[in-house]
Design a protein around this motif. Structure first.
Motif, mmCIF file in Angstrom:
data_model
loop_
_atom_site.group_PDB
_atom_site.id
_atom_site.type_symbol
_atom_site.label_atom_id
_atom_site.label_comp_id
_atom_site.label_asym_id
_atom_site.label_seq_id
_atom_site.Cartn_x
_atom_site.Cartn_y
_atom_site.Cartn_z
ATOM 1 N N SER A 103 0.856 -1.185 0.000
ATOM 2 C CA SER A 103 0.000 0.000 0.000
ATOM 3 C C SER A 103 0.888 1.229 0.000
ATOM 4 O O SER A 103 2.105 1.120 0.201
ATOM 5 C CB SER A 103 -0.908 0.003 1.242
ATOM 6 O OG SER A 103 -0.208 0.486 2.368
ATOM 7 N N PRO A 104 0.304 2.413 -0.190
ATOM 8 C CA PRO A 104 1.149 3.614 -0.145
ATOM 9 C C PRO A 104 1.830 3.808 1.211
ATOM 10 O O PRO A 104 2.883 4.437 1.285
ATOM 11 C CB PRO A 104 0.184 4.757 -0.466
ATOM 12 C CG PRO A 104 -1.182 4.201 -0.411
ATOM 13 C CD PRO A 104 -1.077 2.721 -0.546
ATOM 14 N N PHE A 105 1.258 3.241 2.274
ATOM 15 C CA PHE A 105 1.899 3.331 3.588
ATOM 16 C C PHE A 105 3.285 2.684 3.589
ATOM 17 O O PHE A 105 4.158 3.061 4.354
ATOM 18 C CB PHE A 105 1.047 2.657 4.661
ATOM 19 C CG PHE A 105 -0.239 3.371 4.986
ATOM 20 C CD1 PHE A 105 -0.258 4.727 5.285
ATOM 21 C CD2 PHE A 105 -1.425 2.673 5.014
ATOM 22 C CE1 PHE A 105 -1.443 5.376 5.609
ATOM 23 C CE2 PHE A 105 -2.624 3.304 5.335
ATOM 24 C CZ PHE A 105 -2.635 4.667 5.635
ATOM 25 N N ALA A 106 3.502 1.685 2.734
ATOM 26 C CA ALA A 106 4.778 0.958 2.710
ATOM 27 C C ALA A 106 5.945 1.849 2.297
ATOM 28 O O ALA A 106 7.101 1.516 2.573
ATOM 29 C CB ALA A 106 4.676 -0.263 1.792
ATOM 30 N N ALA A 107 5.678 2.985 1.674
ATOM 31 C CA ALA A 107 6.758 3.905 1.302
ATOM 32 C C ALA A 107 7.528 4.387 2.530
ATOM 33 O O ALA A 107 8.669 4.835 2.411
ATOM 34 C CB ALA A 107 6.205 5.086 0.510
ATOM 35 N N ILE A 108 6.942 4.262 3.715
ATOM 36 C CA ILE A 108 7.626 4.643 4.953
ATOM 37 C C ILE A 108 8.937 3.871 5.119
ATOM 38 O O ILE A 108 9.887 4.350 5.719
ATOM 39 C CB ILE A 108 6.699 4.438 6.185
ATOM 40 C CG1 ILE A 108 7.275 5.148 7.412
ATOM 41 C CG2 ILE A 108 6.461 2.958 6.449
ATOM 42 C CD1 ILE A 108 6.327 5.134 8.612
ATOM 43 N N ASN A 109 8.995 2.659 4.577
ATOM 44 C CA ASN A 109 10.185 1.824 4.717
ATOM 45 C C ASN A 109 11.234 2.042 3.629
ATOM 46 O O ASN A 109 12.314 1.459 3.693
ATOM 47 C CB ASN A 109 9.793 0.346 4.779
ATOM 48 C CG ASN A 109 9.216 0.002 6.131
ATOM 49 O OD1 ASN A 109 9.685 0.472 7.157
ATOM 50 N ND2 ASN A 109 8.166 -0.805 6.130
ATOM 51 N N ASP A 110 10.944 2.867 2.643
ATOM 52 C CA ASP A 110 11.913 3.173 1.588
ATOM 53 C C ASP A 110 12.782 4.348 2.034
ATOM 54 O O ASP A 110 12.695 5.447 1.506
ATOM 55 C CB ASP A 110 11.197 3.490 0.273
ATOM 56 C CG ASP A 110 12.170 3.885 -0.832
ATOM 57 O OD1 ASP A 110 13.296 3.341 -0.860
ATOM 58 O OD2 ASP A 110 11.805 4.751 -1.644
ATOM 59 N N VAL A 111 13.632 4.089 2.996
ATOM 60 C CA VAL A 111 14.447 5.157 3.586
ATOM 61 C C VAL A 111 15.533 5.668 2.653
ATOM 62 O O VAL A 111 16.080 6.745 2.865
ATOM 63 C CB VAL A 111 15.056 4.707 4.933
ATOM 64 C CG1 VAL A 111 13.954 4.460 5.960
ATOM 65 C CG2 VAL A 111 15.916 3.471 4.767
ATOM 66 N N HIS A 112 15.840 4.927 1.605
ATOM 67 C CA HIS A 112 16.881 5.356 0.665
ATOM 68 C C HIS A 112 16.300 6.065 -0.560
ATOM 69 O O HIS A 112 17.046 6.434 -1.464
ATOM 70 C CB HIS A 112 17.732 4.158 0.231
ATOM 71 C CG HIS A 112 18.439 3.509 1.380
ATOM 72 N ND1 HIS A 112 19.417 4.148 2.116
ATOM 73 C CD2 HIS A 112 18.286 2.291 1.940
ATOM 74 C CE1 HIS A 112 19.848 3.350 3.073
ATOM 75 N NE2 HIS A 112 19.171 2.215 2.997
ATOM 76 N N GLY A 113 14.991 6.239 -0.599
ATOM 77 C CA GLY A 113 14.363 6.980 -1.687
ATOM 78 C C GLY A 113 14.471 6.312 -3.045
ATOM 79 O O GLY A 113 14.545 6.985 -4.062
#
Length: 170
Positions: A103-113
């Protein structure tokens, strides 16, 4: 690196004064499962596709569940090389979720962008969106404007694209 879990996500949303409502249900892996098992939840229901392009770029494409996504058309709109689904391993290591919990919430874990979040324009027509909160046995309703604020806060402002109006069959 420690990945955010559901509890961390909910704490962050609360810190941002974002009000959500979460319901529990059996684990869902597909849109069909969701329609059958989630109950009667008001608002738009998001489906999220974690994709990669030929040049190892990653895309988190979020559309209304009834939208039929043609990956060739999406690639063209994004000016990306051929899109395909990322592997389960990439999903876990980059977004910290399992299949069915994207889900879009999972972007929270993409700390390296590494991931570009892309929203289908019609999502923005819904006042409330329903998404999995990093796990597929819950659905969280969030105001669309608050989801956009959350994505900005985690440094993943979304690109908005207008996918063709072909709807998936029931």
């Amino acid at each position: 690196m420690l990945l955010a879990d559901n509890q961390h996500l909910m704490s962050m949303l609360a810190e941002l004064d974002i009000v959500t409502t979460t319901v529990e249900h059996p684990p869902l892996r597909t849109v069909e499962d969701s329609k059958r098992l989630r109950g009667d939840l008001a608002g738009g229901h998001a489906k999220s596709l974690f994709l990669r392009d030929k040049k190892s770029g990653y895309w988190l494409l979020v559309a209304l569940e009834q939208t039929r996504v043609d990956l060739r058309v999406a690639a063209s709109l994004l000016q990306a090389s051929r899109l395909s689904f990322a592997s389960e391993e990439e999903l876990g290591s980059i977004l910290g979720v399992v299949p069915g919990a994207v889900s879009p919430f999972a972007a929270i874990n993409d700390v390296h962008g590494r991931v570009c979040v892309v929203l289908e324009q019609r999502l923005l027509d819904s006042d409330v969106l329903n998404c999995h909160p990093l796990r597929n046995d819950r659905t969280t309703a969030i105001a669309t404007h608050d989801l956009l604020r959350f994505l900005d806060r985690i440094r993943h402002p979304p690109r908005i694209i207008d996918l063709p109006q072909r709807m998936a069959s029931n």
